[in-house]
Design a protein around this motif. Sequence first.
Motif, PDB file in Angstrom:
ATOM      1  N   GLY A  83      16.290  -4.942  -4.262  1.00 30.35           N
ATOM      2  CA  GLY A  83      15.748  -5.793  -3.205  1.00 30.35           C
ATOM      3  C   GLY A  83      15.894  -5.170  -1.836  1.00 30.35           C
ATOM      4  N   ALA A  84      17.059  -4.580  -1.578  1.00 26.93           N
ATOM      5  CA  ALA A  84      17.309  -3.940  -0.286  1.00 26.93           C
ATOM      6  C   ALA A  84      16.400  -2.728  -0.089  1.00 26.93           C
ATOM      7  N   THR A  85      16.254  -1.920  -1.134  1.00 22.45           N
ATOM      8  CA  THR A  85      15.415  -0.731  -1.042  1.00 22.45           C
ATOM      9  C   THR A  85      13.951  -1.095  -0.883  1.00 22.45           C
ATOM     10  N   ASN A  86      13.510  -2.102  -1.608  1.00 17.92           N
ATOM     11  CA  ASN A  86      12.114  -2.509  -1.551  1.00 17.92           C
ATOM     12  C   ASN A  86      11.747  -3.085  -0.180  1.00 17.92           C
ATOM     13  N   ALA A  87      12.592  -3.996   0.318  1.00 21.60           N
ATOM     14  CA  ALA A  87      12.300  -4.620   1.615  1.00 21.60           C
ATOM     15  C   ALA A  87      12.475  -3.627   2.757  1.00 21.60           C
ATOM     16  N   GLY A  88      13.558  -2.845   2.705  1.00 27.22           N
ATOM     17  CA  GLY A  88      13.763  -1.833   3.743  1.00 27.22           C
ATOM     18  C   GLY A  88      12.689  -0.775   3.713  1.00 27.22           C
ATOM     19  N   GLY A  89      12.289  -0.383   2.501  1.00 28.36           N
ATOM     20  CA  GLY A  89      11.237   0.611   2.380  1.00 28.36           C
ATOM     21  C   GLY A  89       9.921   0.136   2.960  1.00 28.36           C
ATOM     22  N   PHE A  90       9.652  -1.178   2.844  1.00 27.34           N
ATOM     23  CA  PHE A  90       8.419  -1.714   3.429  1.00 27.34           C
ATOM     24  C   PHE A  90       8.431  -1.561   4.946  1.00 27.34           C
ATOM     25  N   LEU A  91       9.577  -1.847   5.564  1.00 26.78           N
ATOM     26  CA  LEU A  91       9.657  -1.683   7.013  1.00 26.78           C
ATOM     27  C   LEU A  91       9.535  -0.219   7.416  1.00 26.78           C
ATOM     28  N   ALA A  92       9.966   0.684   6.521  1.00 28.54           N
ATOM     29  CA  ALA A  92       9.924   2.104   6.841  1.00 28.54           C
ATOM     30  C   ALA A  92       8.541   2.709   6.642  1.00 28.54           C
ATOM     31  N   VAL A  93       7.881   2.364   5.536  1.00 25.23           N
ATOM     32  CA  VAL A  93       6.623   3.036   5.199  1.00 25.23           C
ATOM     33  C   VAL A  93       5.449   2.072   5.041  1.00 25.23           C
ATOM     34  N   GLY A  94       5.702   0.758   5.203  1.00 26.31           N
ATOM     35  CA  GLY A  94       4.611  -0.214   5.143  1.00 26.31           C
ATOM     36  C   GLY A  94       4.057  -0.467   3.763  1.00 26.31           C
ATOM     37  N   SER A  95       4.907  -0.297   2.738  1.00 26.24           N
ATOM     38  CA  SER A  95       4.436  -0.507   1.372  1.00 26.24           C
ATOM     39  C   SER A  95       5.586  -0.957   0.494  1.00 26.24           C
ATOM     40  N   TYR A  96       5.329  -1.969  -0.342  1.00 20.90           N
ATOM     41  CA  TYR A  96       6.314  -2.369  -1.347  1.00 20.90           C
ATOM     42  C   TYR A  96       6.184  -1.426  -2.538  1.00 20.90           C
ATOM     43  N   THR A  97       7.280  -0.862  -2.971  1.00 21.96           N
ATOM     44  CA  THR A  97       7.223   0.213  -3.960  1.00 21.96           C
ATOM     45  C   THR A  97       7.704  -0.190  -5.347  1.00 21.96           C
ATOM     46  N   SER A  98       8.062  -1.448  -5.546  1.00 24.48           N
ATOM     47  CA  SER A  98       8.440  -1.892  -6.892  1.00 24.48           C
ATOM     48  C   SER A  98       7.347  -2.752  -7.519  1.00 24.48           C
ATOM     49  N   HIS A  99       6.308  -3.048  -6.760  1.00 26.96           N
ATOM     50  CA  HIS A  99       5.296  -4.019  -7.192  1.00 26.96           C
ATOM     51  C   HIS A  99       4.125  -3.287  -7.848  1.00 26.96           C
ATOM     52  N   MET A 100       4.317  -2.864  -9.102  1.00 28.51           N
ATOM     53  CA  MET A 100       3.277  -2.112  -9.794  1.00 28.51           C
ATOM     54  C   MET A 100       2.042  -2.966 -10.086  1.00 28.51           C
ATOM     55  N   THR A 101       2.230  -4.274 -10.256  1.00 29.97           N
ATOM     56  CA  THR A 101       1.080  -5.162 -10.453  1.00 29.97           C
ATOM     57  C   THR A 101       0.138  -5.082  -9.256  1.00 29.97           C
ATOM     58  N   GLY A 102       0.708  -5.164  -8.059  1.00 27.02           N
ATOM     59  CA  GLY A 102      -0.092  -5.078  -6.844  1.00 27.02           C
ATOM     60  C   GLY A 102      -0.733  -3.714  -6.664  1.00 27.02           C
ATOM     61  N   ILE A 103       0.002  -2.664  -7.017  1.00 23.94           N
ATOM     62  CA  ILE A 103      -0.539  -1.311  -6.862  1.00 23.94           C
ATOM     63  C   ILE A 103      -1.726  -1.093  -7.792  1.00 23.94           C
ATOM     64  N   VAL A 104      -1.597  -1.523  -9.051  1.00 24.32           N
ATOM     65  CA  VAL A 104      -2.706  -1.366  -9.996  1.00 24.32           C
ATOM     66  C   VAL A 104      -3.908  -2.199  -9.546  1.00 24.32           C
ATOM     67  N   SER A 105      -3.657  -3.396  -9.040  1.00 21.46           N
ATOM     68  CA  SER A 105      -4.756  -4.227  -8.530  1.00 21.46           C
ATOM     69  C   SER A 105      -5.425  -3.553  -7.338  1.00 21.46           C
ATOM     70  N   SER A 106      -4.631  -2.933  -6.479  1.00 24.59           N
ATOM     71  CA  SER A 106      -5.186  -2.224  -5.320  1.00 24.59           C
ATOM     72  C   SER A 106      -6.041  -1.040  -5.752  1.00 24.59           C
ATOM     73  N   VAL A 107      -5.615  -0.357  -6.805  1.00 28.57           N
ATOM     74  CA  VAL A 107      -6.416   0.765  -7.324  1.00 28.57           C
ATOM     75  C   VAL A 107      -7.792   0.275  -7.753  1.00 28.57           C
ATOM     76  N   ALA A 108      -7.826  -0.855  -8.471  1.00 26.20           N
ATOM     77  CA  ALA A 108      -9.102  -1.412  -8.912  1.00 26.20           C
ATOM     78  C   ALA A 108      -9.979  -1.802  -7.716  1.00 26.20           C
ATOM     79  N   ASP A 109      -9.377  -2.470  -6.735  1.00 22.67           N
ATOM     80  CA  ASP A 109     -10.138  -2.879  -5.548  1.00 22.67           C
ATOM     81  C   ASP A 109     -10.685  -1.664  -4.794  1.00 22.67           C
ATOM     82  N   ASP A 110      -9.824  -0.657  -4.618  1.00 26.15           N
ATOM     83  CA  ASP A 110     -10.244   0.537  -3.875  1.00 26.15           C
ATOM     84  C   ASP A 110     -11.366   1.289  -4.588  1.00 26.15           C
ATOM     85  N   LEU A 111     -11.319   1.334  -5.911  1.00 24.37           N
ATOM     86  CA  LEU A 111     -12.391   1.997  -6.654  1.00 24.37           C
ATOM     87  C   LEU A 111     -13.718   1.268  -6.473  1.00 24.37           C
TER      88      LEU A 111
END
Length: 245
Positions: free
Chosen positions: A30-58
């Motif tokens: 939780g700390a890494t995910n939330a802190g990482g979002f503030l650092a790089v602007g992306s949640y990095t544990s949410h693979m569901t969202g990432i795969v959905s974003s890939v579909a949308d971007d395509l």
Amino acid sequence: MFPLIRGWTDVQRSPEVNLRLGLVLTFVAGATNAGGFLAVGSYTSHMTGIVSSVADDLVLGRVSLALAGVVCLMAFVAGAMCTAILVNWGLRQQLRSSYSLPLLLESAALLVFGLFGAAIAAWSQLFVPVTVVLLCFIMGLQNAVITKISKAEIRTTHITGLVTDLGIELGKWLYINRLHEVPLVRANRERVKIQASLVLAFLLGGLVGALGFKEAGYVTTVPLAALLWLLSLRPLLDDLRQRAA
């Protein structure tokens, strides 16, 4: 030595020890995910969202963003693969630190992320994409550790699954059994306690990580890395003593 956490990452397990380790790792996630979002602007544990974003971007023709999402997904998978390789190799070598090896690697990766924060901020165009991939790798690595240790009963980054399981048990709790119904529907109260504790640990970790990154920046990851190292130290020392004997 460190009696309160002795055996938390040892190969000899119990459900109680699995839960304790799971809570700590969920907090770190939780700390890494939330802190990482503030650092790089992306949640990095949410693979569901990432795969959905890939579909949308395509569909929208944003091929470069879709490829970036695929790379993040591959990094998460690579982290899980790395855990499987390290743990199985350690078990074949009969190491007590078999489950500690991925956590030691995660600790090192968090240190890299934390110590090079200044470079990430100064050279954002170059380092931010690499950092996102690194954080996805860390999340996959860690989630696979507790999944393998607990035989898939505990996960540290899959909050969607935890909340789903919690909702199922709460639904059973509220269900009114009729006298003629067999078998009776009963909630597993211990499972409710476990799932709720893991969700709260992730939330608490997120609060600590977000506040830490807001106030102190990348150095917030250093205590997280130290915590993982501390958890992993005892079995590692036992193996070193056995090899030296």
